[in-house]
Motif scaffolding. Structure first.
Motif, PDB file in Angstrom:
ATOM      1  N   VAL A 229       0.859  -1.184   0.000  1.00  0.00           N
ATOM      2  CA  VAL A 229       0.000   0.000   0.000  1.00  0.00           C
ATOM      3  C   VAL A 229       0.894   1.233   0.000  1.00  0.00           C
ATOM      4  N   ASN A 230       0.747   2.085  -1.005  1.00  0.00           N
ATOM      5  CA  ASN A 230       1.431   3.371  -1.019  1.00  0.00           C
ATOM      6  C   ASN A 230       0.537   4.371  -0.295  1.00  0.00           C
ATOM      7  N   SER A 231       0.936   4.750   0.925  1.00  0.00           N
ATOM      8  CA  SER A 231       0.069   5.595   1.752  1.00  0.00           C
ATOM      9  C   SER A 231       0.110   7.058   1.332  1.00  0.00           C
ATOM     10  N   ALA A 232       0.952   7.395   0.342  1.00  0.00           N
ATOM     11  CA  ALA A 232       0.902   8.736  -0.232  1.00  0.00           C
ATOM     12  C   ALA A 232      -0.254   8.860  -1.222  1.00  0.00           C
ATOM     13  N   GLU A 233      -0.758   7.716  -1.669  1.00  0.00           N
ATOM     14  CA  GLU A 233      -1.816   7.703  -2.680  1.00  0.00           C
ATOM     15  C   GLU A 233      -3.135   7.128  -2.170  1.00  0.00           C
ATOM     16  N   THR A 234      -3.069   6.312  -1.106  1.00  0.00           N
ATOM     17  CA  THR A 234      -4.244   5.588  -0.613  1.00  0.00           C
ATOM     18  C   THR A 234      -4.308   5.685   0.902  1.00  0.00           C
ATOM     19  N   ASP A 235      -5.488   5.814   1.464  1.00  0.00           N
ATOM     20  CA  ASP A 235      -5.649   5.792   2.915  1.00  0.00           C
ATOM     21  C   ASP A 235      -5.222   4.416   3.416  1.00  0.00           C
ATOM     22  N   PRO A 236      -4.145   4.335   4.205  1.00  0.00           N
ATOM     23  CA  PRO A 236      -3.640   3.010   4.596  1.00  0.00           C
ATOM     24  C   PRO A 236      -4.585   2.240   5.504  1.00  0.00           C
ATOM     25  N   VAL A 237      -5.333   2.954   6.353  1.00  0.00           N
ATOM     26  CA  VAL A 237      -6.264   2.265   7.247  1.00  0.00           C
ATOM     27  C   VAL A 237      -7.357   1.577   6.431  1.00  0.00           C
ATOM     28  N   GLU A 238      -7.932   2.295   5.496  1.00  0.00           N
ATOM     29  CA  GLU A 238      -8.972   1.702   4.657  1.00  0.00           C
ATOM     30  C   GLU A 238      -8.418   0.566   3.809  1.00  0.00           C
ATOM     31  N   ALA A 239      -7.203   0.750   3.296  1.00  0.00           N
ATOM     32  CA  ALA A 239      -6.607  -0.289   2.451  1.00  0.00           C
ATOM     33  C   ALA A 239      -6.342  -1.561   3.252  1.00  0.00           C
ATOM     34  N   ILE A 240      -5.829  -1.420   4.470  1.00  0.00           N
ATOM     35  CA  ILE A 240      -5.557  -2.600   5.302  1.00  0.00           C
ATOM     36  C   ILE A 240      -6.862  -3.301   5.662  1.00  0.00           C
ATOM     37  N   ARG A 241      -7.894  -2.533   5.984  1.00  0.00           N
ATOM     38  CA  ARG A 241      -9.188  -3.159   6.288  1.00  0.00           C
ATOM     39  C   ARG A 241      -9.741  -3.899   5.074  1.00  0.00           C
ATOM     40  N   GLU A 263      -1.062   6.418  14.851  1.00  0.00           N
ATOM     41  CA  GLU A 263      -2.528   6.492  14.826  1.00  0.00           C
ATOM     42  C   GLU A 263      -3.093   5.609  13.710  1.00  0.00           C
ATOM     43  N   GLN A 264      -2.424   5.588  12.572  1.00  0.00           N
ATOM     44  CA  GLN A 264      -2.845   4.691  11.498  1.00  0.00           C
ATOM     45  C   GLN A 264      -2.787   3.239  11.967  1.00  0.00           C
ATOM     46  N   ALA A 265      -1.706   2.875  12.649  1.00  0.00           N
ATOM     47  CA  ALA A 265      -1.567   1.505  13.150  1.00  0.00           C
ATOM     48  C   ALA A 265      -2.687   1.165  14.129  1.00  0.00           C
ATOM     49  N   PHE A 266      -3.018   2.111  14.990  1.00  0.00           N
ATOM     50  CA  PHE A 266      -4.060   1.886  15.995  1.00  0.00           C
ATOM     51  C   PHE A 266      -5.401   1.573  15.345  1.00  0.00           C
ATOM     52  N   TYR A 267      -5.761   2.317  14.323  1.00  0.00           N
ATOM     53  CA  TYR A 267      -7.068   2.125  13.689  1.00  0.00           C
ATOM     54  C   TYR A 267      -7.059   1.032  12.623  1.00  0.00           C
ATOM     55  N   ALA A 268      -5.881   0.569  12.235  1.00  0.00           N
ATOM     56  CA  ALA A 268      -5.802  -0.458  11.193  1.00  0.00           C
ATOM     57  C   ALA A 268      -5.794  -1.872  11.749  1.00  0.00           C
ATOM     58  N   ARG A 269      -5.866  -2.028  13.075  1.00  0.00           N
ATOM     59  CA  ARG A 269      -5.853  -3.376  13.660  1.00  0.00           C
ATOM     60  C   ARG A 269      -7.276  -3.868  13.891  1.00  0.00           C
ATOM     61  N   ASP A 270      -7.411  -5.168  13.919  1.00  0.00           N
ATOM     62  CA  ASP A 270      -8.695  -5.808  14.209  1.00  0.00           C
ATOM     63  C   ASP A 270      -9.028  -5.641  15.691  1.00  0.00           C
ATOM     64  N   LEU A 271     -10.283  -5.868  16.059  1.00  0.00           N
ATOM     65  CA  LEU A 271     -10.656  -5.923  17.466  1.00  0.00           C
ATOM     66  C   LEU A 271      -9.807  -6.982  18.156  1.00  0.00           C
TER      67      LEU A 271
END
Length: 361
Positions: A229-241, A263-271
């Motif tokens: 995922v290139n996070s300069a072009e794509t929202d990494p949280v949405e892409a990881i989900r 913060e991206q890492a925090f929101y990109a993890r599963d419950l």
């Protein structure tokens, strides 16, 4: 006896390094004299030069090293002259509260050599991470020497002394990655790529590499990333989900050390997932998260110290995997250079042109 050697010294904050004559004493009790064969140029060395660690100049730089023990001091039993070793910066004490609770990888009283290396005029040097291995010989605590298979290339083996061990350990030791897990790694420099390699070793089913540089993302694929995922072009949280069925990754490893990527890492993890911080922040950095989100997502927020490694356990194991062809340490070595090339290697590090420059002595 005092040994006169050439070494790379940072004399003042932000100033270019210089090659100086370094005086290295014979080992005293509990110490070892090591002839350095190779030492990686790590970002921590640049932090020292820039005054980002402390202001105890001058520094003898270098710490990701492999070499041969030349002599040992009184009472040393861990290693002997002729042993091929990787140097580590966490010589565990065996007596602190962490060691006595059976958690020596958290040792709160790690130690270094007691004697000082100096410049020719007697000025005492501060060795980087207690090692100072951008020199032909260095003096360390014997516990900082870990004996490994002498057939391992020193240029590759020495990298376990810091960055590669930090990344692999962040995945395996701290993050507890296991078979079938989904893993995201934010930041694909040397430490991030090592975390990717560690996740692959642990049997992760999906490994998502995140960076702003397509060249680094291509390198990440070589270490085992299944998606990039290139996070300069794509929202990494949405892409990881999206890549994890809408849930987020089981383990997210932050290898940058910045509030926005954490913060991206925090929101990109599963419950009930795990966030591992292995990127090193600077003292002024702050982060703010909704406490309800911290509670509601469960799981764990962890920091990884040196990959939570125990050198005596982890270094020989990883060298064995390297010798078996299961861990490609050679791929981390972008170029081999001399002592005189360290300043230029810092410039290449800034521009992102290398994973690791390695000084060969």
């Amino acid at each position: 006896m005092v040994h006169e050697v050439r070494g790379v010294v940072a004399k003042a904050k932000g100033q270019p390094v210089s090659i100086e004559t370094v005086l290295v004493p014979d080992p005293g009790p509990g110490e070892a004299l090591v002839r350095v064969q190779a030492c990686g140029v790590c970002h921590t060395d640049l932090h020292y030069r820039e005054g980002g660690i402390n202001d105890e100049f001058p520094f003898l730089l270098g710490h990701e090293a492999a070499g041969t023990v030349e002599a040992v001091g009184e009472g040393v039993t861990e290693v002997a002259p002729g042993d091929y070793v990787i140097l580590n910066w966490r010589a565990v004490c065996g007596q602190c509260r962490a060691c006595l609770r059976g958690r020596p990888w958290y040792c709160f009283n790690t130690h270094n050599a007691g004697q000082k290396m100096t410049l020719a005029d007697g000025t005492e040097l501060s060795p980087a991470l207690g090692i100072g291995a951008f020199a032909e010989k260095t003096l360390v605590a014997a516990g900082q020497c870990t004996k490994v298979d002498p057939q391992a290339d020193p240029a590759a083996a020495g990298l376990l002394g810091c960055g590669v061990m930090a990344g692999i350990g962040a995945a395996i030791n701290t993050g507890g990655v296991t078979r079938g897990d989904s893993v995201a790694v934010i930041g694909c420099g040397g430490v991030g790529d090592a975390a990717i390699a560690g996740a692959r070793l642990a049997g992760a089913a999906r490994i998502i590499a995140v960076d702003v540089d397509d060249r680094k993302l291509e390198w990440a694929r070589g270490f085992g990333a299944t998606h990039t995922v290139n996070s300069a072009e794509t929202d990494p949280v949405e892409a990881i989900r999206e890549l994890t069925g809408g849930f987020g990754a089981d383990v997210v490893i932050e290898a940058v050390g910045r509030p926005e990527t954490y913060e991206q890492a925090f929101y990109a993890r599963d419950l009930a997932g795990t966030v591992v911080l292995v990127g090193v922040p600077t003292p002024e950095m702050r982060i703010e998260l909704p406490l309800l989100e911290v509670f509601g997502r469960g799981g764990a927020l962890k920091s990884s110290w040196y990959g939570d490694c125990l050198p005596s356990r982890d270094f020989p194991m990883l060298i064995d995997l390297y010798r078996q062809g299961r861990l490609d340490l050679d791929a981390f070595v972008t170029e081999k250079i001399g002592l005189d090339d360290v300043e230029a290697a810092f410039d290449k590090m800034h521009s992102g042109d290398v994973l690791r420059s390695v000084v060969i002595l």
